[in-house]
Design a protein around this motif. Structure first.
Motif, PDB file in Angstrom:
ATOM      1  N   PRO A   1     -12.006  74.890  35.033  1.00 38.58           N
ATOM      2  CA  PRO A   1     -11.811  75.816  36.149  1.00 38.58           C
ATOM      3  C   PRO A   1     -10.456  75.553  36.794  1.00 38.58           C
ATOM      4  O   PRO A   1     -10.006  74.400  36.848  1.00 38.58           O
ATOM      5  CB  PRO A   1     -12.948  75.453  37.120  1.00 38.58           C
ATOM      6  CG  PRO A   1     -13.950  74.716  36.300  1.00 38.58           C
ATOM      7  CD  PRO A   1     -13.183  74.032  35.218  1.00 38.58           C
TER       8      PRO A   1
ATOM      9  N   THR B   1     -11.395  74.070  28.195  1.00 38.15           N
ATOM     10  CA  THR B   1     -10.978  74.906  29.326  1.00 38.15           C
ATOM     11  C   THR B   1     -11.635  74.347  30.587  1.00 38.15           C
ATOM     12  O   THR B   1     -12.771  73.872  30.559  1.00 38.15           O
ATOM     13  CB  THR B   1     -11.402  76.367  29.113  1.00 38.15           C
ATOM     14  OG1 THR B   1     -12.819  76.430  28.878  1.00 38.15           O
ATOM     15  CG2 THR B   1     -10.674  76.967  27.920  1.00 38.15           C
TER      16      THR B   1
ATOM     17  N   THR C   1     -15.432  74.065  30.985  1.00 40.15           N
ATOM     18  CA  THR C   1     -16.275  75.242  30.746  1.00 40.15           C
ATOM     19  C   THR C   1     -16.479  75.506  29.259  1.00 40.15           C
ATOM     20  O   THR C   1     -17.426  76.182  28.870  1.00 40.15           O
ATOM     21  CB  THR C   1     -15.642  76.476  31.404  1.00 40.15           C
ATOM     22  OG1 THR C   1     -14.278  76.583  30.958  1.00 40.15           O
ATOM     23  CG2 THR C   1     -15.662  76.338  32.930  1.00 40.15           C
TER      24      THR C   1
ATOM     25  N   ALA D   1     -15.742  79.565  28.309  1.00 35.61           N
ATOM     26  CA  ALA D   1     -14.420  79.764  28.929  1.00 35.61           C
ATOM     27  C   ALA D   1     -14.395  81.066  29.730  1.00 35.61           C
ATOM     28  O   ALA D   1     -14.965  82.080  29.302  1.00 35.61           O
ATOM     29  CB  ALA D   1     -13.343  79.780  27.851  1.00 35.61           C
TER      30      ALA D   1
ATOM     31  N   ASP E   1      -9.362  80.214  33.736  1.00 34.92           N
ATOM     32  CA  ASP E   1      -9.473  78.789  33.402  1.00 34.92           C
ATOM     33  C   ASP E   1      -8.145  78.250  32.846  1.00 34.92           C
ATOM     34  O   ASP E   1      -7.348  78.991  32.267  1.00 34.92           O
ATOM     35  CB  ASP E   1     -10.560  78.561  32.342  1.00 34.92           C
ATOM     36  CG  ASP E   1     -11.975  78.588  32.929  1.00 34.92           C
ATOM     37  OD1 ASP E   1     -12.111  78.644  34.169  1.00 34.92           O
ATOM     38  OD2 ASP E   1     -12.926  78.571  32.123  1.00 34.92           O
TER      39      ASP E   1
END
Lengths: 321, 321
Positions: free
Chosen positions: B283, B281, B217, B162, B166
């Protein structure tokens, strides 16, 4: 939780699940194939062969081990060894372990430490680590281990490929764990050689892949005892297996222990479990790999015989099922 | 053992280990990737990706489930679901299960049958089978399941990726299992919607790989509760996470149940465990995959906050650890 609490904690509940996991895994070496080790939702291991071999074994305190007979470190080693032995019996090499531990919140921290030290010690003997697992509360101690392995491009050696004419062979010790169990059951703690064999088996890990390379047609590990496990091969392969006692070595040490206890050493060798030796069948007329010794032959038919007849065992012996 | 004994057996000890294993696995469909299923020393599964994902979960009777609250079939489904959820949380698809079962020899055969039926039912929801395992005697019932999975060429989504900026999002239900547990704890058996959610979670299995494809992520499954599990991401990623309550849906059904019990539905949503939702999470500035809903943001810093402040919970709530 303060930084020193893991030093001071006397029981695993004081450590907490995450503290215990950290303590058991932090700073331990992992194999190069461990892409993601402990601490995430799941582990990720290399499976270079494009296949993965997997086996699970469960050990329960009071059923599979006793802390008055074995140290926690020995229990940890044995729990891993019986599992790695299953991977070897497919002709594979182990790549990683997952450990599920259910234990009392009152389990002393040092017992958990020794248990995990034993697991790591045995894992390191084959160059792997504990890559994940789970720890939960329970009223009794249950250890569930899953071993993963890689076939290195070879076909797995199953129980079902034995063919009439094949040679039956074994690698590793037979009867030693049964002798140790008999000694412990009488309240003795020696001879150490046999008691130690019961506490921690010494599976011939490398002999599994070597047998596969040498063209073994079937293979099994002898967790239930030689004749019982050969029975698994006979059944799965739909063949008969005859064990030739003149080929089955009965170690002098076992003869001595059996004599002292009024037991039958050959019986231990033929039926004793938990040595985690490997038994396999090989095509006839080829040299066996190093460490393997012929003990019998495969024929048409069904079932396992000893010297051509049903195995009766010593007087009072109940037939294995 | 006669051919009819498995029909007549009333307890698992009458069936025997091999009879039980046969009964649990015979005739069940396996996935195409199951190269060797139950019955040998180990299973062999395809690992087409060249890596294998593996997770173990242990469930203990009286700790993780109660047969007066759940049927054996529901327990079997839940045991598999919590495990498959870990595979999904890496962005992987499951390929097979190994089941370690420690149970009393007196366990009624029909309980074992229903337990395994539930496991198979949940496994079949994702197209896989039980490929191996172990069954042993114990004084209490412990279920240890290892799930294996395949990443299909994607990178695993860990807890540690993360990044500040995010978007935090979730897929699946939140708070339903906690509501069901509260209902059961008061001695009620309805509303079925929440009680059923506690008995058998409905993890959004497909949402894990979909999140991975969409560039998640970091990801985790919410077995401990949303805030606690986001805490694992915050810690592993060395970031701060803020949950925005205006984005967190509190289902009307949970509000009604909470009202009847004098409880706080939002608290269930934020802290209730065992729903096996997924939290991840992504982007910023990208559309979330179907089934995912934004609930917060990642920032520089550490820890998990709710609307920018420490989560206090309702009066009397002890901070989660």
């Amino acid at each position: 939780m303060g930084p020193d609490s893991s030093q001071d904690a006397q029981t695993v509940s004081q450590l907490g699940e995450f503290g215990l996991i950290d303590r058991v895994t932090a700073g331990r070496p992992q194999s190069p194939g461990t892409l993601i080790g402990p601490g995430d939702d799941a582990a990720v291991l290399a499976a270079p062969d494009g296949r993965v071999v997997a086996a699970t074994d469960v050990l329960v305190e009071g059923v599979h081990f006793r802390f008055d007979w074995s140290t926690p470190e020995q229990v940890g080693r044995k729990a891993v060894a019986v599992n790695l032995s299953d991977i070897a019996a497919m002709g594979a090499v182990p790549t990683g372990l997952l450990v599920g531990l259910a234990c009392s919140p009152d389990l002393p921290t040092n017992v958990a430490d020794e248990l995990s030290a034993g697991m790591w010690e045995e894992a390191q003997r084959v160059g792997i680590g504990i890559v994940g697992g789970d720890m939960v509360s329970a009223t009794s101690l249950t250890i569930s281990i899953t071993a993963l392995g890689d076939l290195q491009g070879r076909e797995p050696v199953t129980r079902s490929g034995a063919r009439p004419g094949d040679v039956v062979a074994v690698a590793g010790r037979l009867g030693w764990s049964a002798a140790g169990l008999a000694v412990l059951g009488r309240g003795f703690r020696s001879p150490v050689a046999v008691v130690g064999a019961h506490r921690v088996p010494e599976p011939p890990y490398a002999a599994g892949p070597q047998a596969a390379v040498a063209g073994a047609t079937s293979m099994v590990d002898t967790s239930d005892g030689l004749l019982a496990d050969l029975g698994h091969i006979a059944e799965a392969s739909q063949v008969a297996i005859d064990v030739r006692t003149e080929q089955v070595e009965v170690p002098q040490r076992l003869i001595e222990v059996a004599s002292a206890l009024g037991a039958d050493a050959r019986h231990w060798v033929l039926t004793g479990g938990e040595d985690q030796a490997l038994a396999a069948t090989f095509p006839p007329g080829r040299p066996l790999p190093e460490g393997w010794r012929a003990i019998g032959v495969v024929a048409e038919g069904a079932g396992v015989t000893v010297d051509g007849g049903e195995y009766e065992g010593p007087a009072g012996w109940e037939h294995w099922r």
